[in-house]
Scaffold this active site. Structure first.
Site, PDB file in Angstrom:
ATOM      1  N   LYS A   1     -43.146  17.079  -7.968  1.00 41.38           N
ATOM      2  CA  LYS A   1     -43.410  18.400  -8.551  1.00 41.38           C
ATOM      3  C   LYS A   1     -42.315  18.812  -9.505  1.00 41.38           C
ATOM      4  O   LYS A   1     -42.552  19.499 -10.480  1.00 41.38           O
ATOM      5  CB  LYS A   1     -43.426  19.443  -7.423  1.00 41.38           C
ATOM      6  CG  LYS A   1     -44.752  19.644  -6.784  1.00 41.38           C
ATOM      7  CD  LYS A   1     -44.609  20.708  -5.706  1.00 41.38           C
ATOM      8  CE  LYS A   1     -44.548  20.084  -4.348  1.00 41.38           C
ATOM      9  NZ  LYS A   1     -43.327  20.353  -3.610  1.00 41.38           N
TER      10      LYS A   1
ATOM     11  N   LYS B   1     -31.743  14.048  -6.065  1.00 44.05           N
ATOM     12  CA  LYS B   1     -32.029  15.382  -6.612  1.00 44.05           C
ATOM     13  C   LYS B   1     -30.795  16.014  -7.245  1.00 44.05           C
ATOM     14  O   LYS B   1     -30.908  16.709  -8.247  1.00 44.05           O
ATOM     15  CB  LYS B   1     -32.579  16.298  -5.518  1.00 44.05           C
ATOM     16  CG  LYS B   1     -34.033  16.013  -5.214  1.00 44.05           C
ATOM     17  CD  LYS B   1     -34.709  17.204  -4.593  1.00 44.05           C
ATOM     18  CE  LYS B   1     -36.207  16.985  -4.537  1.00 44.05           C
ATOM     19  NZ  LYS B   1     -36.922  18.104  -3.947  1.00 44.05           N
TER      20      LYS B   1
ATOM     21  N   LYS C   1     -40.875   8.081  -7.815  1.00 42.88           N
ATOM     22  CA  LYS C   1     -42.083   8.668  -7.222  1.00 42.88           C
ATOM     23  C   LYS C   1     -42.573   9.868  -8.031  1.00 42.88           C
ATOM     24  O   LYS C   1     -41.783  10.533  -8.705  1.00 42.88           O
ATOM     25  CB  LYS C   1     -41.825   9.058  -5.765  1.00 42.88           C
ATOM     26  CG  LYS C   1     -41.087  10.343  -5.575  1.00 42.88           C
ATOM     27  CD  LYS C   1     -41.239  10.820  -4.140  1.00 42.88           C
ATOM     28  CE  LYS C   1     -40.857  12.285  -4.037  1.00 42.88           C
ATOM     29  NZ  LYS C   1     -41.882  13.208  -4.511  1.00 42.88           N
TER      30      LYS C   1
END
Ligand code: ATP
Ligand code: MG
Length: 347
Positions: free
Chosen positions: A217, A131, A214
């Site tokens: 959102k 991230k 993956k």
């Protein structure tokens, strides 16, 4: 992947009576549009086992501020996620639904547990690296501490089982390690040691545009995911554009991530065997697979979207449900927090 924990020895805090049913806890961040991965990896499984367990399901808004988010959007997302939980079939007779920031004990426990978390353990978390990416020097520290807050979310409720997708396995391991270490340090069973509950099918749905990653959102490309609230036309377009390959053979094969992902979504939604699915598409082209998949996705989402609209029409009711949920879980969280403080010598 395994389904774990059904015959696990119950371990409960000595400060509270053991619940009659095993307790589950899980949550979703109101960080964006809820997608098929969230549904198949998490919410659908929660709904299916809700009568079996004593369930606490959270809207983890404190996690959603680990990356920049517009205040209006965050507020909207919280309400939408509550409506989605209910529209997917979570029933307040079996589940307590609440917003994380309504129960202050999460933030307080997180500071305390953070002081007992070795930096090296957090350095090993792959999701932080994924991230933060190139921005490890500039992202907020919250994204680094996220796994500690997640551990507290789970541990505050003396949770036995944590139904999540495969991407959360490492965070769950950390939660167990932190709980065991704390119990051992103070020679008391302050925390129940939780087990992951990860289903075999649907635990890792991949991005439609880059099937080596993956579905998420927060992926900036909206075509990478199918949202639970997408209309049929959008779903058709997204599936039509999904990455495949040039082999023209419809087989489950992890070496071919694009086709494998479309087939995995089809498998999870139809709940048919891989053999049956491969037989259905024998000699057929990718166009037919995509058309069938579109039909199945649209048919699955249509009733959810209808119920979602009904819940969204009554914001007062949603608010009342979330308030009642927070009021019901707060004493459980407070009992654990108090116990943490007692053994440490705080207060
Ligand atoms: P974000 O990008 O904000 O992290 P996310 O899509 O990863 O969003 P989370 O709120 O982090 O969603 O996770 C909620 C639940 O959904 C977790 O149980 C997680 O394991 C599950 N989940 C998330 N993505 C997938 C996926 N692609 N396949 C299966 N399960 C998933
Ligand atoms: Mg995530």
């Amino acid at each position: 992947m395994t389904t774990i924990g059904h015959d696990q020895q119950l371990q409960t805090s000595s400060s509270s009576a053991p619940p009659l049913k095993k307790r589950t806890f899980s949550g979703i961040q109101p960080s964006g549009d809820i997608h098929l991965g969230n549904y198949l990896g998490a919410i659908r499984n929660w709904v299916r086992t809700q009568t079996e367990y004593d369930n606490i399901y959270c809207i983890v808004d404190l996690h959603a501020i680990t990356l920049p988010i517009d205040p209006q959007e965050l507020r909207q997302n919280i309400r939408r996620l509550a409506a989605i939980y209910l529209a997917c079939g979570l029933d307040t007779r079996y589940c307590k639904l609440f917003v994380q920031s309504h129960v202050r004990q999460h933030a307080e426990a997180s500071w305390i547990l953070g002081c007992f978390t070795p930096m090296g353990w957090l350095n090993r978390m792959t999701q932080f690296k994924a991230k933060a990416g190139e921005n490890q020097e500039t992202v907020g520290a919250g994204i680094y501490m996220y796994p500690v807050l997640m551990a507290c979310d789970i541990l505050l409720y003396q949770t036995h089982l944590v139904p999540v997708g495969e991407d959360q396995r490492q965070h769950l391991e950390l939660t167990r390690d932190l709980a065991q270490r704390f119990n051992h340090l103070y020679k008391q069973e302050v925390f129940t040691i939780p087990e992951p509950l990860i289903r075999e099918v649907g635990a890792r749905i991949m991005s439609l545009t880059d099937p080596t990653q993956k579905m998420s959102k927060t992926n900036p490309n909206p075509n990478s995911r199918i949202n639970l609230l997408d209309d049929p036309k959008t779903i058709k377009q997204k599936i039509a554009r999904a990455t495949t390959d040039s082999l023209r053979l419809i087989r489950f094969d992890p070496e071919r991530p694009g086709i494998n992902n479309l087939l995995t979504i089809y498998e999870a939604l139809t709940e048919r065997s891989r053999e049956e699915i491969e037989a259905e598409f024998e000699g057929k082209g990718y166009g037919e697979l995509k058309a069938r998949l579109t039909e199945v996705v649209v048919a699955t989402l249509e009733p959810i979207q209808r119920r979602y609209q009904e819940y969204m029409r009554d914001p007062a009711e949603l608010e009342a449900i979330l308030r009642a949920g927070a009021d019901a879980v707060r004493p459980i969280a407070e009992a654990t927090l108090q116990r943490m403080k007692d053994v440490i010598g705080l207060g």
